[in-house]
Design a protein around this motif. Structure first.
Motif, PDB file in Angstrom:
ATOM      1  N   LEU A  23       9.630   2.930  54.238  1.00 54.57           N
ATOM      2  CA  LEU A  23       9.466   2.920  55.707  1.00 54.57           C
ATOM      3  C   LEU A  23      10.173   4.282  56.296  1.00 54.57           C
ATOM      4  O   LEU A  23       9.563   4.844  57.106  1.00 54.57           O
ATOM      5  N   GLU A  24      11.256   4.675  55.500  1.00 53.35           N
ATOM      6  CA  GLU A  24      11.858   5.737  56.165  1.00 53.35           C
ATOM      7  C   GLU A  24      10.848   7.133  55.993  1.00 53.35           C
ATOM      8  O   GLU A  24      10.762   7.980  57.059  1.00 53.35           O
ATOM      9  N   LEU A  25      10.324   7.197  54.706  1.00 56.71           N
ATOM     10  CA  LEU A  25       9.373   8.196  54.677  1.00 56.71           C
ATOM     11  C   LEU A  25       8.262   8.170  55.649  1.00 56.71           C
ATOM     12  O   LEU A  25       7.489   8.990  55.866  1.00 56.71           O
ATOM     13  N   LYS A  26       7.765   6.981  55.704  1.00 59.37           N
ATOM     14  CA  LYS A  26       6.448   6.687  56.810  1.00 59.37           C
ATOM     15  C   LYS A  26       6.851   7.423  58.314  1.00 59.37           C
ATOM     16  O   LYS A  26       6.078   7.803  59.008  1.00 59.37           O
ATOM     17  N   GLY A  27       8.239   7.110  58.636  1.00 56.88           N
ATOM     18  CA  GLY A  27       8.767   7.691  59.658  1.00 56.88           C
ATOM     19  C   GLY A  27       8.295   7.054  60.644  1.00 56.88           C
ATOM     20  O   GLY A  27       7.691   5.793  60.991  1.00 56.88           O
ATOM     21  N   LYS A  33      12.340  -0.274  61.322  1.00 56.82           N
ATOM     22  CA  LYS A  33      12.232  -1.374  60.504  1.00 56.82           C
ATOM     23  C   LYS A  33      13.163  -0.905  59.282  1.00 56.82           C
ATOM     24  O   LYS A  33      13.873  -1.787  58.552  1.00 56.82           O
ATOM     25  N   ALA A  34      13.126   0.367  59.002  1.00 54.63           N
ATOM     26  CA  ALA A  34      13.878   0.974  57.665  1.00 54.63           C
ATOM     27  C   ALA A  34      15.363   0.378  58.008  1.00 54.63           C
ATOM     28  O   ALA A  34      15.838   0.054  57.010  1.00 54.63           O
ATOM     29  N   GLN A  38      17.509  -1.799  55.377  1.00 60.37           N
ATOM     30  CA  GLN A  38      18.736  -1.148  54.574  1.00 60.37           C
ATOM     31  C   GLN A  38      20.044  -2.061  54.995  1.00 60.37           C
ATOM     32  O   GLN A  38      20.704  -2.352  54.069  1.00 60.37           O
ATOM     33  N   ALA A  39      20.072  -2.428  56.438  1.00 62.50           N
ATOM     34  CA  ALA A  39      21.324  -3.463  56.655  1.00 62.50           C
ATOM     35  C   ALA A  39      21.214  -4.607  55.819  1.00 62.50           C
ATOM     36  O   ALA A  39      22.204  -5.171  55.339  1.00 62.50           O
TER      37      ALA A  39
END
Ligand SMILES: [Zn+2]
Ligand SMILES: [Zn+2]
Length: 586
Positions: A23-27, A33-34, A38-39
């Motif tokens: 999700l982080e890569l999608k930005g 959401k990322a 992660q949490a």
């Protein structure tokens, strides 16, 4: 759905972590959401309850940090071994994207091209393709790019080894997860933290763990199956270093029972400390008269393995007192231990009788006076000091005079209901000219005053020194709170002449706080030692803004020990009456 597909909490955490990374890569807005995933991964990985029970009893959403969306993925992962969200995301990216995207300058589109052309799915594959000259042939890459890529990979490896230190608090959480996982291995008796984590340094580079096991190689293999590992950085038969999805580096040394104590000592460090021990050991071995003397008592040959069961044995063998891990910095502890005058009554968590420096809903705390008092009582405390902010700290809901009156009434009411003694306190601001907040007449009515700086950190050193000296010379007894205002990894200590301030404190009615808030851990050990030399007294505080933060105590005690503080130098090891007398302002 078959039973053996069910995942354990670590595998579930690893999948959530993978979702977060993709999700982080999608930005864009997927970044938010990322963060939630992660949490969630952290919560699941650190769960003490059996995850299966929680899922089957539909209790996931009652856990803090787990919402409906996350709960549904956790449930799927537990029951089927798969997650629809993860499956969807994986379709959008080539395999190995998470690892490869860690190489600086390698965009998602470039990774896609590399995958389509050469089937590259890892940094190792990328490296060997570049070394074999296969990259230059791909459209848009060329020989120059290829060379640069190799250079970047080499630098990246190097940086990954040295950069990024974890905050102590986070390192402890991660280490607990790893050790929790390792405990599931067979034939493993002790799992101990080592390195800077065991020495309670503010930040930790590599989380070092030493395990005592009859099957060292098997334990390493077991560890390498830990689902949160994303990269194996170093691997030997009985030791390895890995990187976890969150970025933490973890090293495991797997030692046989006869080697465990020595391995633990070596891995705990510091390097300077261990090197000096080596020096002493080899000097000793080269002295013929010492050899003879020792042989009589222990027998040198067998002492190497079977007799050195504990670290204590090793220190004794070297002719010195045991040195606790917090002191192993080569800052005089070895010399003191050789001379036999290392303090053996360093303060411990069990020595502490009262929780000092607690905030409540009267200022910026989360819990009420009663909740804080009951929580302290449950932890076995005899007294608790309620020290909310003073009016100058308006942003933290500083307590004005009329509300202070109400707080004192409430303390009286709560006192009727609890055994723990509740002391009326304040965390009074040291204002810019060095005076304390509240008029003297009020200050004298408190049971305890913590005096802290919360604003105007950027004064020049001379002005700041004068400000603090003025405050410490006030006739009321006060405790200098979070002395130098540092926030670990966020804000450096402010400028002032600490030595002269300590000189003044030694002559004044003041003590110094060792603040246990893991972001503060202030004052630092070298200054604690400088203050000790002047016979200044200390309190170990929690600076708690919630009942949970009463657990900050362990950090405060660790810092105090790093500063060589003995029980008798810490005021809140005293019983209630003695403490009240020692800190009474008037
Ligand atoms: Zn404060
Ligand atoms: Zn505070």
């Amino acid at each position: 759905m078959t039973k053996n597909k069910r995942l354990d909490k670590f595998a579930i955490a690893a999948a959530l972590q993978e979702i977060a990374a993709l999700l982080e890569l999608k930005g864009g807005k997927d970044r938010f959401k990322a963060r939630a995933y992660q949490a969630g991964a952290r919560v699941v990985g650190g769960m003490s309850e059996d995850i299966g029970e929680v899922v089957l009893e539909n209790r996931l959403t009652s856990i803090r940090g787990i919402g409906d969306a996350l709960a549904s993925q956790i449930e799927q992962l537990y029951l089927t071994g798969e997650s629809s969200v993860l499956r969807g995301l994986k379709k959008e990216f080539p395999p190995g994207i998470i690892e490869l995207s860690g190489v600086p300058g390698l965009s998602t589109s470039k990774i896609k091209i590399l995958h389509e052309a050469l089937g590259i799915t890892s940094i190792a594959e990328l490296k060997s393709a570049a070394e074999a000259g296969k990259i230059r042939g791909i459209k848009g890459f060329g020989a120059k790019t290829e060379g640069k890529l190799l250079e970047t990979i080499a630098n990246h490896r190097q940086r990954a080894k040295t950069e990024e230190r974890l905050h102590l608090h986070r390192a402890l959480q991660t280490a607990a997860q790893v050790s929790n996982y390792l405990q599931t291995a067979r034939d493993t008796t002790d799992i101990s933290y080592a390195g800077s984590l065991r020495r309670w340094k503010e930040t930790v580079g590599t989380i070092r763990i030493v395990a005592n096991t009859k099957e060292p190689a098997a334990l390493v293999e077991h560890f390498l199956r830990f689902p949160l590992i994303v990269e194996v950085m170093e691997q030997m038969e009985e030791a390895c270093t890995v990187r976890l999805a969150e970025g933490a580096r973890v090293s495991l040394v797997s030692a046989r029972p006869s080697e465990f104590a020595l391995a633990l000592l070596m891995e705990t460090g510091s390097n300077a400390h261990v090197n000096k021990l080596h020096q002493i050991a080899s000097d000793e071995a080269n002295r013929p008269e010492a050899k003879g003397k020792r042989r009589k008592s222990s027998g040198r040959k067998s002492a190497r393995s079977s007799e050195l069961q504990t670290e204590e044995d090793i220190y004794n063998q070297l002719g010195m007192q045991y040195i606790p891990p917090e002191l192993r910095e080569d800052e005089g502890e070895i010399e003191a231990a050789l001379a036999g005058n290392l303090p053996e009554d360093l303060v411990t968590v069990e020595d502490i009788r009262g929780m000092v420096h607690c905030h409540t809903t009267y200022s910026d705390g989360k819990h009420t006076i009663e909740e804080m008092a009951r929580a302290a009582e449950a932890m076995g405390m005899k007294y608790v000091t309620i020290t909310d902010h003073s009016p100058t700290a308006f942003y933290a809901g500083g307590v004005t005079l009329d509300r202070l009156k109400r707080q004192w009434d409430e303390i009286d009411e709560v006192q009727e209901k609890v055994k723990v003694r509740i002391l009326r306190g304040t965390e009074s601001d040291i204002v810019a000219d060095g005076h304390l907040d509240y008029p003297d007449k009020i200050l004298e009515q408190f049971d305890v005053i913590v005096a802290s700086i919360h604003s105007r950190y950027k004064m020049d050193s001379a002005k700041m020194t004068k400000r603090i000296v003025t405050a410490m010379r006030q006739p009321v007894f006060k405790i200098w709170g979070h002395a130098l205002g540092r926030l670990i990894q966020r804000r450096p200590p402010f400028e002032c002449d600490v030595e002269s301030i300590l000189d003044v404190i030694a002559e004044s009615r003041a003590a110094i706080e060792v603040n246990g808030d893991p972001w503060r851990l202030d004052m630092e050990p070298r200054w604690i030692r400088a203050a000790r030399k002047r016979k200044i007294k200390f309190v170990i505080s929690v600076d708690a803004h919630s009942t949970g933060a009463l657990n900050n105590l362990k950090y405060g005690v660790a810092m105090a020990r790093r500063g060589w503080l003995r029980k008798s130098e810490v005021l809140n090891t005293l019983g209630t009456g003695a403490f009240v007398n020692a800190v009474r302002p008037g």
